[in-house]
Design an enzyme around this catalytic site. Structure first.
Site, PDB file in Angstrom:
ATOM      1  N   HIS A  14      52.007  27.860  47.854  1.00  0.00           N
ATOM      2  CA  HIS A  14      51.311  29.029  48.387  1.00  0.00           C
ATOM      3  C   HIS A  14      49.879  29.006  47.854  1.00  0.00           C
ATOM      4  O   HIS A  14      49.634  28.654  46.704  1.00  0.00           O
ATOM      5  CB  HIS A  14      52.025  30.314  47.959  1.00  0.00           C
ATOM      6  CG  HIS A  14      51.263  31.539  48.345  1.00  0.00           C
ATOM      7  ND1 HIS A  14      50.792  31.721  49.619  1.00  0.00           N
ATOM      8  CD2 HIS A  14      50.839  32.610  47.628  1.00  0.00           C
ATOM      9  CE1 HIS A  14      50.136  32.859  49.675  1.00  0.00           C
ATOM     10  NE2 HIS A  14      50.144  33.420  48.477  1.00  0.00           N
ATOM     11  N   CYS A  74      54.301  36.622  50.673  1.00  0.00           N
ATOM     12  CA  CYS A  74      53.775  35.249  50.664  1.00  0.00           C
ATOM     13  C   CYS A  74      54.876  34.193  50.627  1.00  0.00           C
ATOM     14  O   CYS A  74      54.623  33.010  50.837  1.00  0.00           O
ATOM     15  CB  CYS A  74      52.832  35.056  49.480  1.00  0.00           C
ATOM     16  SG  CYS A  74      51.502  36.248  49.479  1.00  0.00           S
ATOM     17  N   ASN A  77      43.914  33.370  51.077  1.00  0.00           N
ATOM     18  CA  ASN A  77      45.355  33.636  50.998  1.00  0.00           C
ATOM     19  C   ASN A  77      45.819  34.253  52.324  1.00  0.00           C
ATOM     20  O   ASN A  77      45.436  35.367  52.656  1.00  0.00           O
ATOM     21  CB  ASN A  77      45.587  34.598  49.822  1.00  0.00           C
ATOM     22  CG  ASN A  77      47.044  34.959  49.615  1.00  0.00           C
ATOM     23  OD1 ASN A  77      47.899  34.680  50.462  1.00  0.00           O
ATOM     24  ND2 ASN A  77      47.333  35.601  48.497  1.00  0.00           N
TER      25      ASN A  77
HETATM   26  O1  UT7 Z   1      49.557  36.112  47.072  1.00  0.00           O
HETATM   27  C1  UT7 Z   1      50.320  36.299  45.932  1.00  0.00           C
HETATM   28  C2  UT7 Z   1      49.893  37.368  45.043  1.00  0.00           C
HETATM   29  N1  UT7 Z   1      48.551  37.298  44.538  1.00  0.00           N
HETATM   30  C3  UT7 Z   1      48.230  36.582  43.459  1.00  0.00           C
HETATM   31  O2  UT7 Z   1      49.010  35.830  42.942  1.00  0.00           O
HETATM   32  C4  UT7 Z   1      46.859  36.790  42.883  1.00  0.00           C
HETATM   33  C5  UT7 Z   1      46.847  36.478  41.418  1.00  0.00           C
HETATM   34  N2  UT7 Z   1      45.608  36.831  40.726  1.00  0.00           N
HETATM   35  C6  UT7 Z   1      44.441  36.199  40.917  1.00  0.00           C
HETATM   36  O3  UT7 Z   1      44.322  35.293  41.714  1.00  0.00           O
HETATM   37  C7  UT7 Z   1      43.270  36.613  40.040  1.00  0.00           C
HETATM   38  O4  UT7 Z   1      43.739  37.480  39.022  1.00  0.00           O
HETATM   39  C8  UT7 Z   1      42.130  37.299  40.833  1.00  0.00           C
HETATM   40  C9  UT7 Z   1      41.390  36.268  41.675  1.00  0.00           C
HETATM   41  C10 UT7 Z   1      42.652  38.398  41.699  1.00  0.00           C
HETATM   42  C11 UT7 Z   1      41.110  37.904  39.854  1.00  0.00           C
HETATM   43  O5  UT7 Z   1      40.627  36.914  38.973  1.00  0.00           O
HETATM   44  P1  UT7 Z   1      40.570  37.183  37.397  1.00  0.00           P
HETATM   45  O6  UT7 Z   1      39.965  36.007  36.784  1.00  0.00           O
HETATM   46  O7  UT7 Z   1      41.958  37.561  36.958  1.00  0.00           O
HETATM   47  O8  UT7 Z   1      39.570  38.375  37.304  1.00  0.00           O
HETATM   48  P2  UT7 Z   1      39.798  39.846  36.715  1.00  0.00           P
HETATM   49  O9  UT7 Z   1      40.632  40.642  37.625  1.00  0.00           O
HETATM   50  O10 UT7 Z   1      40.214  39.736  35.272  1.00  0.00           O
HETATM   51  O11 UT7 Z   1      38.317  40.390  36.729  1.00  0.00           O
HETATM   52  C12 UT7 Z   1      37.309  39.810  35.894  1.00  0.00           C
HETATM   53  C13 UT7 Z   1      35.994  40.515  36.211  1.00  0.00           C
HETATM   54  C14 UT7 Z   1      36.118  42.033  36.201  1.00  0.00           C
HETATM   55  O12 UT7 Z   1      34.916  42.564  35.685  1.00  0.00           O
HETATM   56  P3  UT7 Z   1      34.827  43.070  34.163  1.00  0.00           P
HETATM   57  O13 UT7 Z   1      35.856  44.147  34.035  1.00  0.00           O
HETATM   58  O14 UT7 Z   1      35.141  41.871  33.317  1.00  0.00           O
HETATM   59  O15 UT7 Z   1      33.413  43.536  34.041  1.00  0.00           O
HETATM   60  C15 UT7 Z   1      36.231  42.400  37.668  1.00  0.00           C
HETATM   61  O16 UT7 Z   1      35.760  43.683  37.956  1.00  0.00           O
HETATM   62  O17 UT7 Z   1      35.573  40.162  37.535  1.00  0.00           O
HETATM   63  C16 UT7 Z   1      35.332  41.348  38.281  1.00  0.00           C
HETATM   64  N3  UT7 Z   1      35.622  41.093  39.680  1.00  0.00           N
HETATM   65  C17 UT7 Z   1      34.712  40.585  40.536  1.00  0.00           C
HETATM   66  N4  UT7 Z   1      33.418  40.225  40.364  1.00  0.00           N
HETATM   67  C18 UT7 Z   1      32.777  39.732  41.442  1.00  0.00           C
HETATM   68  C19 UT7 Z   1      36.782  41.281  40.357  1.00  0.00           C
HETATM   69  N5  UT7 Z   1      36.649  40.916  41.632  1.00  0.00           N
HETATM   70  C20 UT7 Z   1      35.369  40.478  41.781  1.00  0.00           C
HETATM   71  C21 UT7 Z   1      34.627  39.967  42.864  1.00  0.00           C
HETATM   72  N6  UT7 Z   1      33.345  39.606  42.637  1.00  0.00           N
HETATM   73  N7  UT7 Z   1      35.169  39.807  44.090  1.00  0.00           N
END
Ligand code: UT7
Length: 326
Positions: free
Chosen positions: A253, A113, A283
């Site tokens: 980004h 990225c 992204n």
């Molecule tokens: O491009 C450069 C590199 N990438 C980044 O910098 C990405 C950085 N990270 C992020 O943007 C965020 O961490 C994400 C958008 C990827 C995830 O958001 P989050 O708020 O950190 O969510 P999480 O991974 O902690 O997941 C929270 C919950 C989980 O469920 P439980 O375990 O709490 O029951 C996930 O399974 O949300 C669930 N979840 C979803 N639910 C609905 C994860 N993806 C989804 C989804 N739809 N697409």
């Protein structure tokens, strides 16, 4: 020292849109979750005929037109990409061939990225040292090549696209400071599980073939992204001898709108000064900043005389920032 600046910008986005509502029908997710956790509403998906090089060529042609520079002036082409059509030839050589830039040296840069910033910073040095006079810098990604459409943790986040600029000598302003860095120790937080290529004979015999797919530890990356992007902005402002209050526009980004808000908060910069278009494209890896800069310029969010900061973070891990006096 020779001053180097952006003479024109261009972008190309595939026409096909994949909305959050479309994704609701594909995986266990919801429009509400995607919007509130990322800011993404829809993203573009390249068609079968739109390979990464096709995206790169179209963005490059748009940037040349915008700069009103004839192609015979281009003596360097640098493409930031992690999703090339194939390992070789490079995307830069494919662009060279398509646009007929016969005098140009051409190579790709792999910095995920942060690819656009790494490519920009590299091309700038070539012009400053006199090895090149006028460069095409392109960031092109068909990042959906790596998407596992059954993995809701990743498939909702990414999209395809390309952006480009023409870089050349300017009398005043231009790119006034650069900062790039890498944290290879954190490489396991985001990577692509490659297609089975190490033992092709055995794979061919068994008849099974694994497609490449992206793996990401989002939560851990989130924290490092916020800290390293804020650190990169502070470092580059120090080099440019500017205060954060003197920034007119930050083009970051576009990985997550919450990351962008947290960076703004950490730097004490109003969110209104930050250009955000993640809602439309998700992204796009290296292409995110290139497309966002194009849109910021064309919508007059970036105007002549403005202090603009580009800041990136991505897999590797790699980050960087540039200051541009527009
Ligand atoms: O491009 C450069 C590199 N990438 C980044 O910098 C990405 C950085 N990270 C992020 O943007 C965020 O961490 C994400 C958008 C990827 C995830 O958001 P989050 O708020 O950190 O969510 P999480 O991974 O902690 O997941 C929270 C919950 C989980 O469920 P439980 O375990 O709490 O029951 C996930 O399974 O949300 C669930 N979840 C979803 N639910 C609905 C994860 N993806 C989804 C989804 N739809 N697409």
């Amino acid at each position: 020292m020779t001053k180097v600046g952006i003479l024109g910008v261009g972008a190309y986005l595939p026409a096909r849109k994949l909305t959050n509502l479309d994704l609701e029908k594909m995986v266990d997710t919801s429009d509400e979750w995607i919007r509130s956790r990322t800011g993404i509403v829809e993203r573009r998906i390249a068609s079968e005929s739109e390979s990464t090089s096709v995206l790169a060529i179209k963005a490059a042609q748009a940037a040349l037109k915008d700069a009103k520079i004839s192609v015979d002036k281009i003596d360097l082409i640098v493409v930031g990409t992690i999703s090339p059509d194939s390992n070789f030839p490079s995307m830069a050589c494919k662009v060279q061939r398509a646009i007929g830039a016969k005098k140009a040296a051409a190579f790709d840069v792999s910095a995920a990225c942060s690819g656009y910033l790494y490519a920009l910073t590299t091309a700038k040095q070539y012009i400053q040292t006199g090895l090149a006079k006028c460069a095409l810098v392109i960031a092109a990604e068909r990042i959906t090549n790596f998407i596992n459409w059954k993995d809701r943790n990743t498939c909702v986040l990414f999209g395809d696209g390309a952006g480009a600029c023409v870089l050349g000598k300017v009398k005043s302003g231009g790119i006034t400071a650069d900062f790039i860095q890498a944290f290879g120790d954190h490489g396991d937080l985001m990577y692509v599980v490659p297609a089975e290529t190490r033992r092709p004979l055995e794979v061919e015999k068994s008849g099974t073939y694994q497609l490449p797919y992206v793996v990401m530890q989002g939560k851990e990356l989130f924290k490092i992204a916020v800290n390293s992007m804020a650190d990169a902005v502070e470092a580059v402002l120090k080099k440019a001898k500017l205060k954060s209050s003197q920034i007119d526009c930050i083009v970051p980004h576009q990985a997550n709108d919450r990351i962008i808000s947290a960076v703004a908060y950490k730097l004490g910069i109003p969110k209104e000064k930050i250009f955000v278009n993640i809602d439309k494209y998700g992204n796009m890896s290296a292409a995110s900043i290139a497309v966002a800069l194009y849109e910021a310029v064309k919508s007059k969010r970036v105007k002549k005389g403005d202090n603009v900061v580009l800041v990136a973070f991505g897999a590797g891990l790699v980050s960087g920032a540039n200051v541009i006096k527009w």
